[in-house]
Each structure stands twice: as C-alpha cells, then as structure tokens.
Design a protein around this motif. Structure first.
Motif, short mmCIF file in Angstrom:
data_model
loop_
_atom_site.label_atom_id
_atom_site.label_comp_id
_atom_site.label_asym_id
_atom_site.label_seq_id
_atom_site.Cartn_x
_atom_site.Cartn_y
_atom_site.Cartn_z
N VAL A 33 -6.59 -1.43 -6.45
CA VAL A 33 -7.71 -1.71 -5.54
C VAL A 33 -7.25 -2.66 -4.45
O VAL A 33 -6.73 -3.74 -4.73
CB VAL A 33 -8.90 -2.32 -6.31
CG1 VAL A 33 -10.05 -2.61 -5.36
CG2 VAL A 33 -9.34 -1.40 -7.45
N TYR A 34 -7.48 -2.25 -3.21
CA TYR A 34 -7.18 -3.08 -2.05
C TYR A 34 -8.50 -3.40 -1.36
O TYR A 34 -9.20 -2.49 -0.92
CB TYR A 34 -6.27 -2.35 -1.07
CG TYR A 34 -4.90 -2.05 -1.61
CD1 TYR A 34 -3.90 -3.02 -1.58
CD2 TYR A 34 -4.61 -0.81 -2.17
CE1 TYR A 34 -2.64 -2.75 -2.08
CE2 TYR A 34 -3.35 -0.53 -2.67
CZ TYR A 34 -2.38 -1.51 -2.63
OH TYR A 34 -1.13 -1.24 -3.13
N PRO A 63 -3.33 6.13 -8.31
CA PRO A 63 -4.71 6.24 -7.82
C PRO A 63 -5.04 4.94 -7.10
O PRO A 63 -4.75 3.85 -7.59
CB PRO A 63 -5.54 6.43 -9.08
CG PRO A 63 -4.72 5.85 -10.18
CD PRO A 63 -3.28 6.00 -9.76
N ILE A 64 -5.64 5.05 -5.91
CA ILE A 64 -5.86 3.89 -5.05
C ILE A 64 -7.29 3.90 -4.53
O ILE A 64 -7.83 4.94 -4.15
CB ILE A 64 -4.90 3.93 -3.84
CG1 ILE A 64 -3.44 3.91 -4.31
CG2 ILE A 64 -5.18 2.79 -2.87
CD1 ILE A 64 -2.45 4.27 -3.21
N LEU A 65 -7.89 2.70 -4.48
CA LEU A 65 -9.16 2.49 -3.80
C LEU A 65 -8.94 1.45 -2.72
O LEU A 65 -8.42 0.37 -2.99
CB LEU A 65 -10.23 1.98 -4.77
CG LEU A 65 -11.51 1.42 -4.12
CD1 LEU A 65 -12.27 2.51 -3.38
CD2 LEU A 65 -12.39 0.74 -5.16
N HIS A 72 -4.96 9.55 -3.99
CA HIS A 72 -4.05 9.77 -5.10
C HIS A 72 -2.69 9.91 -4.44
O HIS A 72 -2.42 10.90 -3.75
CB HIS A 72 -4.39 11.01 -5.92
CG HIS A 72 -3.54 11.11 -7.14
ND1 HIS A 72 -3.92 10.58 -8.35
CD2 HIS A 72 -2.31 11.62 -7.32
CE1 HIS A 72 -2.96 10.77 -9.23
NE2 HIS A 72 -1.96 11.41 -8.63
N GLY A 73 -1.89 8.88 -4.60
CA GLY A 73 -0.64 8.83 -3.85
C GLY A 73 -0.97 8.74 -2.37
O GLY A 73 -1.84 7.98 -1.97
N ALA A 74 -0.31 9.55 -1.58
CA ALA A 74 -0.53 9.51 -0.13
C ALA A 74 -1.73 10.34 0.32
O ALA A 74 -2.16 10.23 1.46
CB ALA A 74 0.73 10.00 0.59
N ALA A 75 -2.27 11.16 -0.58
CA ALA A 75 -3.36 12.06 -0.20
C ALA A 75 -4.71 11.38 -0.32
O ALA A 75 -5.08 10.90 -1.39
CB ALA A 75 -3.33 13.30 -1.08
N PHE A 79 0.83 -1.20 0.00
CA PHE A 79 0.00 0.00 0.00
C PHE A 79 0.87 1.26 0.00
O PHE A 79 0.66 2.17 -0.80
CB PHE A 79 -0.93 -0.02 1.22
CG PHE A 79 -1.77 1.20 1.38
CD1 PHE A 79 -2.79 1.49 0.47
CD2 PHE A 79 -1.56 2.08 2.43
CE1 PHE A 79 -3.58 2.62 0.62
CE2 PHE A 79 -2.34 3.21 2.58
CZ PHE A 79 -3.34 3.49 1.67
N GLU A 80 1.87 1.28 0.87
CA GLU A 80 2.77 2.44 0.93
C GLU A 80 3.56 2.61 -0.36
O GLU A 80 3.82 3.74 -0.79
CB GLU A 80 3.69 2.34 2.13
CG GLU A 80 2.96 2.57 3.45
CD GLU A 80 3.83 2.33 4.68
OE1 GLU A 80 5.04 2.01 4.54
OE2 GLU A 80 3.29 2.46 5.80
#
Length: 133
Positions: free
Chosen positions: A80-81, A46-48, A107-110, A37-38
């Motif tokens: 996606v996690y 981009p992360i969900l 989006h990234g760490a934000a 994740f990090e």
C-alpha cells in the motif's frame, strides 16, 4: 469466567508472539518513491495506491475500511502506497488522478482498477481483490 478470559488473553498473546495473530496478515504500507513502486511492480506484487488528503471527508471514511481489509489474510501480500494529494502533485499527475480519495490497484505493472470517492466496504474489497488477479 475469569479463568476463561485469562486463557483467551494468553492464547491471543501466544498467537501474536508466534506470528499467528492478526498482524501476521497485515498488508505492507510503504512510503511512495518511484523506485520502490517500480520495484513492487517488477516483482509482480499486488499494489494499492491511495491518493489521499488529510482534509478529505471521503478519505477519512476510506481509512478505517482500508485498515480493516489490509489486515485480512487475502491481502497479506498487498503493498500500500499512500500519496498525499496536496504535497505529491507529481505522483498524483503521473497516476492520472484528478481527485483525492482515489484508489488505484495494480498487479505488477498492470493497472487492474480504480475508484474515486468510494466509501462502500464491499466495493472497496472487490477493487482490492482485483490486485490479486
């Protein structure tokens, strides 16, 4: 008619083999570990994060919506996690989630947005779009 159907199937098969079919646009589902994740955050992806539970009716309604959206070209870079609400309590707490059916986009760490219990395809799509900003 039979000729047209055969041609359409052949064209679809060629597109899939060439990497041009729907699977070419699929988001990437990854098992959650803090390190992975990090790394996604560090790379500015981009992360969900979907906090889910197998017994949750809202989660069951979200899944087909997310499956469909994850196959759109706009979300091809989305990572996606899926986090199990019952068995991954440490991650649930770290994410500040109070309930299952929580969607959190980064989006990234934000962190760019979150929702809980949302089963409207339009608003879920709008939330995922925030991860691309």
């Amino acid at each position: 008619m039979h000729f047209s159907r055969t041609m359409a199937v052949a064209a679809l098969a060629l597109g899939l083999f060439a990497g041009l079919g729907p699977a070419a646009f699929a988001a990437t589902e990854v098992p959650f570990t803090q390190q992975v994740f990090e790394a996604s955050q560090h790379e500015g992806k981009p992360i969900l994060v979907h906090i889910t539970a197998p017994w949750c009716p809202y989660c069951a309604k979200q899944r087909p919506i997310l499956d469909s959206l994850e196959n759109e070209a706009a979300f091809k870079d989305l990572v996606v996690y899926n986090v199990d609400f019952d068995t991954q309590k440490d991650i649930v707490r770290a994410m500040g989630a109070q309930k299952q059916s929580t969607l959190i986009v980064f989006h990234g760490a934000a962190e760019k947005g979150r929702s809980t219990g949302d089963t409207d395809a339009g608003s879920i799509k709008a939330l995922l779009e925030k991860a691309n900003d």
